[in-house]
Design an enzyme around this catalytic site. Structure first.
Site, short mmCIF file in Angstrom:
data_model
loop_
_atom_site.label_atom_id
_atom_site.label_comp_id
_atom_site.label_asym_id
_atom_site.label_seq_id
_atom_site.Cartn_x
_atom_site.Cartn_y
_atom_site.Cartn_z
CG PHE A 158 -1.87 1.19 1.28
CD1 PHE A 158 -2.94 1.27 0.41
CD2 PHE A 158 -1.68 2.20 2.20
CE1 PHE A 158 -3.82 2.35 0.45
CE2 PHE A 158 -2.55 3.29 2.25
CZ PHE A 158 -3.62 3.36 1.38
CB VAL A 159 1.89 3.74 -2.14
CG1 VAL A 159 2.42 5.16 -2.23
CG2 VAL A 159 3.04 2.74 -2.24
N GLY A 199 6.83 6.52 -7.55
CA GLY A 199 7.79 5.43 -7.67
C GLY A 199 7.98 4.61 -6.40
N GLY A 253 5.79 2.52 -4.82
CA GLY A 253 5.28 1.17 -4.99
C GLY A 253 6.24 0.31 -5.80
CG ASN A 279 -6.93 -1.99 -7.07
OD1 ASN A 279 -6.75 -1.00 -7.77
ND2 ASN A 279 -6.36 -2.16 -5.89
CE1 TYR A 305 1.04 -4.62 -7.37
CE2 TYR A 305 -1.15 -5.54 -7.59
CZ TYR A 305 -0.19 -4.89 -6.83
OH TYR A 305 -0.48 -4.53 -5.55
#
Length: 161
Positions: free
Chosen positions: A89-90, A98, A100, A127, A134
């Protein structure tokens, strides 16, 4: 202007901030009602007599804005250990800077150093921003697998059987 990103192993002093970030993740995932853990629970899990998990913290300009919580797994087919990424989580205001990617790169480096065969995690099917992120890093979706969960009364019933 370049912003300073730092990724470090979590320390006991980070537990309250990580817990607050976990709450932020629960809100984002619309499961805030499921978050019943405490800072003490997290502290025991990460730093207790027998740690159950590890965490990395991501800082931006000196402020902790993200975390990755993970633990070891083992693949019987690969014959190698792996890493399960439980949570990444960010905070929304730091996304795109950057952090994550740096957290995942640090986790990948740790996996390589530990001779792991993979790093795996789940992402909610709605999501789209996370899924796209990803995929941009080379992750593949394992759409042929489904996640199962045994908890609460069902867990207790099976345990009694």
């Amino acid at each position: 202007m370049s912003r300073a990103i730092a990724i470090t192993p979590a320390t006991r002093a980070d537990a309250p901030r990580i817990h607050a970030l976990m709450h932020g993740l629960a809100v984002y995932e619309k499961i805030e009602h499921e978050m019943v853990s405490s800072v003490d629970d997290l502290d025991r899990a990460l730093f207790g007599e027998r740690p159950l998990a590890e965490a990395l913290v991501g800082s931006l300009d000196g402020q902790v804005v993200g975390f990755a919580l993970f633990y070891p797994t083992y693949s019987t087919f690969a014959g190698k250990p792996g890493i399960w990424l439980e949570d990444l989580f960010v905070v929304p205001e730091a996304r795109g800077a950057g952090v994550g990617k740096a957290l995942l790169a640090a986790l990948a480096a740790l996996a390589v150093a530990r001779d792991c065969g993979s790093v795996q995690w789940e992402v909610l099917d709605w999501n789209a921003p996370a899924i796209g992120f990803y995929e941009s890093l080379g992750a593949e979706s394992l759409s042929e697998w489904t996640t199962n969960k045994l908890a609460g009364d069902a867990l207790r019933r099976l345990a009694r059987s």
